[in-house]
Design an enzyme around this catalytic site. Structure first.
Site, PDB file in Angstrom:
ATOM      1  N   ARG A  54      -7.984 -33.450 -41.521  1.00 24.62           N
ATOM      2  CA  ARG A  54      -8.974 -33.499 -42.622  1.00 24.62           C
ATOM      3  C   ARG A  54      -9.885 -32.267 -42.556  1.00 24.62           C
ATOM      4  O   ARG A  54     -10.219 -31.679 -43.575  1.00 24.62           O
ATOM      5  CB  ARG A  54      -9.800 -34.782 -42.534  1.00 24.62           C
ATOM      6  CG  ARG A  54      -9.010 -36.065 -42.768  1.00 24.62           C
ATOM      7  CD  ARG A  54      -8.717 -36.345 -44.204  1.00 24.62           C
ATOM      8  NE  ARG A  54      -9.903 -36.565 -45.011  1.00 24.62           N
ATOM      9  CZ  ARG A  54      -9.867 -36.965 -46.282  1.00 24.62           C
ATOM     10  NH1 ARG A  54      -8.701 -37.180 -46.902  1.00 24.62           N
ATOM     11  NH2 ARG A  54     -10.970 -37.135 -46.967  1.00 24.62           N
ATOM     12  N   TYR A  77      -2.527 -44.492 -54.154  1.00 25.68           N
ATOM     13  CA  TYR A  77      -3.905 -44.236 -54.582  1.00 25.68           C
ATOM     14  C   TYR A  77      -4.612 -45.519 -55.028  1.00 25.68           C
ATOM     15  O   TYR A  77      -5.586 -45.456 -55.785  1.00 25.68           O
ATOM     16  CB  TYR A  77      -3.916 -43.185 -55.693  1.00 25.68           C
ATOM     17  CG  TYR A  77      -3.831 -41.757 -55.179  1.00 25.68           C
ATOM     18  CD1 TYR A  77      -4.698 -41.305 -54.171  1.00 25.68           C
ATOM     19  CD2 TYR A  77      -2.923 -40.851 -55.693  1.00 25.68           C
ATOM     20  CE1 TYR A  77      -4.630 -39.996 -53.701  1.00 25.68           C
ATOM     21  CE2 TYR A  77      -2.855 -39.539 -55.219  1.00 25.68           C
ATOM     22  CZ  TYR A  77      -3.719 -39.123 -54.231  1.00 25.68           C
ATOM     23  OH  TYR A  77      -3.664 -37.825 -53.765  1.00 25.68           O
ATOM     24  N   ASN A 100      -5.877 -30.000 -55.706  1.00 22.14           N
ATOM     25  CA  ASN A 100      -6.422 -29.499 -54.443  1.00 22.14           C
ATOM     26  C   ASN A 100      -5.377 -29.417 -53.326  1.00 22.14           C
ATOM     27  O   ASN A 100      -5.670 -29.566 -52.152  1.00 22.14           O
ATOM     28  CB  ASN A 100      -7.669 -30.293 -54.033  1.00 22.14           C
ATOM     29  CG  ASN A 100      -7.395 -31.784 -53.913  1.00 22.14           C
ATOM     30  OD1 ASN A 100      -6.244 -32.211 -54.001  1.00 22.14           O
ATOM     31  ND2 ASN A 100      -8.428 -32.563 -53.684  1.00 22.14           N
ATOM     32  N   GLU A 108      -0.110 -45.378 -45.126  1.00 19.40           N
ATOM     33  CA  GLU A 108       0.567 -44.342 -45.902  1.00 19.40           C
ATOM     34  C   GLU A 108       1.893 -43.929 -45.261  1.00 19.40           C
ATOM     35  O   GLU A 108       2.881 -43.682 -45.959  1.00 19.40           O
ATOM     36  CB  GLU A 108      -0.376 -43.142 -46.078  1.00 19.40           C
ATOM     37  CG  GLU A 108      -1.568 -43.516 -46.963  1.00 19.40           C
ATOM     38  CD  GLU A 108      -2.702 -42.500 -46.960  1.00 19.40           C
ATOM     39  OE1 GLU A 108      -2.591 -41.453 -46.281  1.00 19.40           O
ATOM     40  OE2 GLU A 108      -3.709 -42.757 -47.655  1.00 19.40           O
ATOM     41  N   HIS A 117      -2.840 -33.618 -49.525  1.00 14.37           N
ATOM     42  CA  HIS A 117      -3.407 -34.937 -49.217  1.00 14.37           C
ATOM     43  C   HIS A 117      -3.308 -35.171 -47.722  1.00 14.37           C
ATOM     44  O   HIS A 117      -2.324 -34.794 -47.100  1.00 14.37           O
ATOM     45  CB  HIS A 117      -2.623 -36.055 -49.927  1.00 14.37           C
ATOM     46  CG  HIS A 117      -2.918 -37.401 -49.342  1.00 14.37           C
ATOM     47  ND1 HIS A 117      -4.035 -38.129 -49.703  1.00 14.37           N
ATOM     48  CD2 HIS A 117      -2.307 -38.121 -48.371  1.00 14.37           C
ATOM     49  CE1 HIS A 117      -4.075 -39.245 -48.985  1.00 14.37           C
ATOM     50  NE2 HIS A 117      -3.028 -39.261 -48.171  1.00 14.37           N
ATOM     51  N   ARG A 159      -7.891 -26.063 -48.595  1.00 15.09           N
ATOM     52  CA  ARG A 159      -8.443 -26.134 -49.957  1.00 15.09           C
ATOM     53  C   ARG A 159      -9.390 -24.957 -50.215  1.00 15.09           C
ATOM     54  O   ARG A 159      -9.438 -24.413 -51.324  1.00 15.09           O
ATOM     55  CB  ARG A 159      -9.149 -27.468 -50.161  1.00 15.09           C
ATOM     56  CG  ARG A 159      -8.147 -28.637 -50.294  1.00 15.09           C
ATOM     57  CD  ARG A 159      -8.829 -29.967 -50.109  1.00 15.09           C
ATOM     58  NE  ARG A 159      -7.961 -31.096 -50.430  1.00 15.09           N
ATOM     59  CZ  ARG A 159      -8.271 -32.353 -50.179  1.00 15.09           C
ATOM     60  NH1 ARG A 159      -9.433 -32.648 -49.595  1.00 15.09           N
ATOM     61  NH2 ARG A 159      -7.435 -33.329 -50.482  1.00 15.09           N
ATOM     62  N   THR A 163     -12.847 -32.332 -50.367  1.00 15.14           N
ATOM     63  CA  THR A 163     -12.037 -32.759 -51.512  1.00 15.14           C
ATOM     64  C   THR A 163     -12.214 -31.817 -52.702  1.00 15.14           C
ATOM     65  O   THR A 163     -11.235 -31.414 -53.338  1.00 15.14           O
ATOM     66  CB  THR A 163     -12.459 -34.185 -51.947  1.00 15.14           C
ATOM     67  OG1 THR A 163     -12.365 -35.048 -50.813  1.00 15.14           O
ATOM     68  CG2 THR A 163     -11.594 -34.699 -53.075  1.00 15.14           C
ATOM     69  N   PHE A 206     -10.700 -41.277 -63.030  1.00 16.90           N
ATOM     70  CA  PHE A 206      -9.643 -40.255 -62.930  1.00 16.90           C
ATOM     71  C   PHE A 206      -8.313 -40.810 -62.418  1.00 16.90           C
ATOM     72  O   PHE A 206      -7.383 -40.053 -62.167  1.00 16.90           O
ATOM     73  CB  PHE A 206     -10.117 -39.088 -62.047  1.00 16.90           C
ATOM     74  CG  PHE A 206     -10.542 -39.485 -60.650  1.00 16.90           C
ATOM     75  CD1 PHE A 206      -9.619 -39.686 -59.632  1.00 16.90           C
ATOM     76  CD2 PHE A 206     -11.893 -39.669 -60.346  1.00 16.90           C
ATOM     77  CE1 PHE A 206     -10.003 -40.045 -58.353  1.00 16.90           C
ATOM     78  CE2 PHE A 206     -12.292 -40.036 -59.069  1.00 16.90           C
ATOM     79  CZ  PHE A 206     -11.338 -40.223 -58.065  1.00 16.90           C
ATOM     80  N   LYS A 255       0.834 -31.471 -52.284  1.00 14.76           N
ATOM     81  CA  LYS A 255       0.866 -32.051 -53.631  1.00 14.76           C
ATOM     82  C   LYS A 255       1.691 -31.154 -54.576  1.00 14.76           C
ATOM     83  O   LYS A 255       2.037 -30.010 -54.215  1.00 14.76           O
ATOM     84  CB  LYS A 255      -0.575 -32.208 -54.136  1.00 14.76           C
ATOM     85  CG  LYS A 255      -1.398 -33.218 -53.329  1.00 14.76           C
ATOM     86  CD  LYS A 255      -2.800 -33.372 -53.926  1.00 14.76           C
ATOM     87  CE  LYS A 255      -3.646 -34.354 -53.142  1.00 14.76           C
ATOM     88  NZ  LYS A 255      -4.980 -34.561 -53.774  1.00 14.76           N
TER      89      LYS A 255
HETATM   90  P1  RTP Z   1      -6.656 -37.099 -50.936  1.00 19.91           P
HETATM   91  O1  RTP Z   1      -6.772 -38.605 -50.900  1.00 19.91           O
HETATM   92  O2  RTP Z   1      -5.822 -36.590 -52.075  1.00 19.91           O
HETATM   93  O3  RTP Z   1      -6.261 -36.548 -49.610  1.00 19.91           O
HETATM   94  O4  RTP Z   1      -8.096 -36.485 -51.186  1.00 19.91           O
HETATM   95  P2  RTP Z   1      -9.458 -36.925 -50.526  1.00 19.91           P
HETATM   96  O5  RTP Z   1      -9.256 -38.039 -49.554  1.00 19.91           O
HETATM   97  O6  RTP Z   1     -10.114 -35.689 -50.036  1.00 19.91           O
HETATM   98  O7  RTP Z   1     -10.247 -37.453 -51.788  1.00 19.91           O
HETATM   99  P3  RTP Z   1     -10.245 -38.903 -52.444  1.00 19.91           P
HETATM  100  O8  RTP Z   1     -11.652 -39.330 -52.603  1.00 19.91           O
HETATM  101  O9  RTP Z   1      -9.331 -39.830 -51.718  1.00 19.91           O
HETATM  102  O10 RTP Z   1      -9.671 -38.599 -53.890  1.00 19.91           O
HETATM  103  C1  RTP Z   1      -8.279 -38.535 -54.107  1.00 19.91           C
HETATM  104  C2  RTP Z   1      -7.974 -37.392 -55.044  1.00 19.91           C
HETATM  105  O11 RTP Z   1      -8.480 -37.698 -56.318  1.00 19.91           O
HETATM  106  C3  RTP Z   1      -8.834 -36.502 -56.974  1.00 19.91           C
HETATM  107  N1  RTP Z   1     -10.202 -36.607 -57.433  1.00 19.91           N
HETATM  108  N2  RTP Z   1     -10.561 -36.259 -58.634  1.00 19.91           N
HETATM  109  N3  RTP Z   1     -11.997 -35.808 -61.004  1.00 19.91           N
HETATM  110  C4  RTP Z   1     -12.650 -36.193 -59.913  1.00 19.91           C
HETATM  111  O12 RTP Z   1     -13.848 -36.337 -59.878  1.00 19.91           O
HETATM  112  C5  RTP Z   1     -11.867 -36.477 -58.719  1.00 19.91           C
HETATM  113  N4  RTP Z   1     -12.316 -36.961 -57.583  1.00 19.91           N
HETATM  114  C6  RTP Z   1     -11.251 -37.046 -56.758  1.00 19.91           C
HETATM  115  C7  RTP Z   1      -8.718 -35.364 -55.994  1.00 19.91           C
HETATM  116  O13 RTP Z   1      -7.531 -34.642 -56.268  1.00 19.91           O
HETATM  117  C8  RTP Z   1      -8.637 -36.070 -54.665  1.00 19.91           C
HETATM  118  O14 RTP Z   1      -7.883 -35.327 -53.753  1.00 19.91           O
HETATM  119 MG    MG Z   2      -8.202 -39.802 -49.998  1.00 11.02          MG
END
Ligand code: RTP
Ligand code: MG
Length: 148
Positions: A85, A49, A112, A126, A115, A102, A91, A57, A9
């Site tokens: 992962r 996203y 973080n 993706e 992705h 992370r 996350t 967010f 990122k």
């Molecule tokens: P990513 O998609 O970026 O690989 O991350 P992930 O699967 O671990 O998490 P995901 O639930 O898909 O969330 C995507 C990204 O959104 C941001 N986030 N912010 N402010 C918050 O509470 C919050 N929750 C998620 C994070 O940067 C996360 O990587």
């Molecule tokens: Mg995700």
């Protein structure tokens, strides 16, 4: 062979972590089959996203991911989706263990570092969003068959 989409990122690029991150997946034994440094257009960010569209967010997330260049990659290998992962860590960096990307490099959930696709369906979707078929290469290394 299974493929996943991984992306350093904007915070990871700014902090000069591309090499560190690529190196971890290389050393693990996975194979890089596509990569590019790019800026994500707004529309692609919103599609990528899309599952978070209704989350509070979402705006911040899209703004952040389009704020600077990212390093987009496709990696190949047995169970690469789930293993990547695990290597990324949770996350929220408050929960990600030392030894994970992370856990070692990130301190806030919004920034973080990396992705990674969370399922075979996400990986296919993706990879298709970020790469054209001809941007992915298929090659074998002349070493043991269990190093991908
Ligand atoms: P990513 O998609 O970026 O690989 O991350 P992930 O699967 O671990 O998490 P995901 O639930 O898909 O969330 C995507 C990204 O959104 C941001 N986030 N912010 N402010 C918050 O509470 C919050 N929750 C998620 C994070 O940067 C996360 O990587
Ligand atoms: Mg995700």
């Amino acid at each position: 062979m299974e493929k996943t989409f991984l992306m350093v990122k904007p915070d990871g690029v700014q902090r000069n972590l591309i090499g560190e991150i690529v190196s971890r997946f290389e050393k693990k034994g996975f194979q890089l089959v596509g990569a590019k440094l790019m800026s994500i257009p707004q529309e692609l960010a919103e599609k990528h996203y899309g599952e978070h569209k209704e989350r509070p967010f979402f705006g911040e997330l899209v703004e952040f991911i389009t704020s600077g260049p990212v390093f987009a990659m496709v990696w190949e290998g047995e169970n690469v989706i789930a293993t990547a992962r695990t290597m990324m860590g949770a996350t929220n960096p408050k929960d990600s263990l030392p030894g994970t990307i992370r856990g070692d490099f990130a301190a806030t959930v919004g920034k973080n570092i990396i992705h990674g696709s969370d399922s075979p369906e996400s990986a296919e979707r993706e990879i298709g969003l970020f790469f054209k078929e001809e941007e992915l290469v298929s090659y074998s290394k002349l070493i043991a068959e269990w190093i991908y």
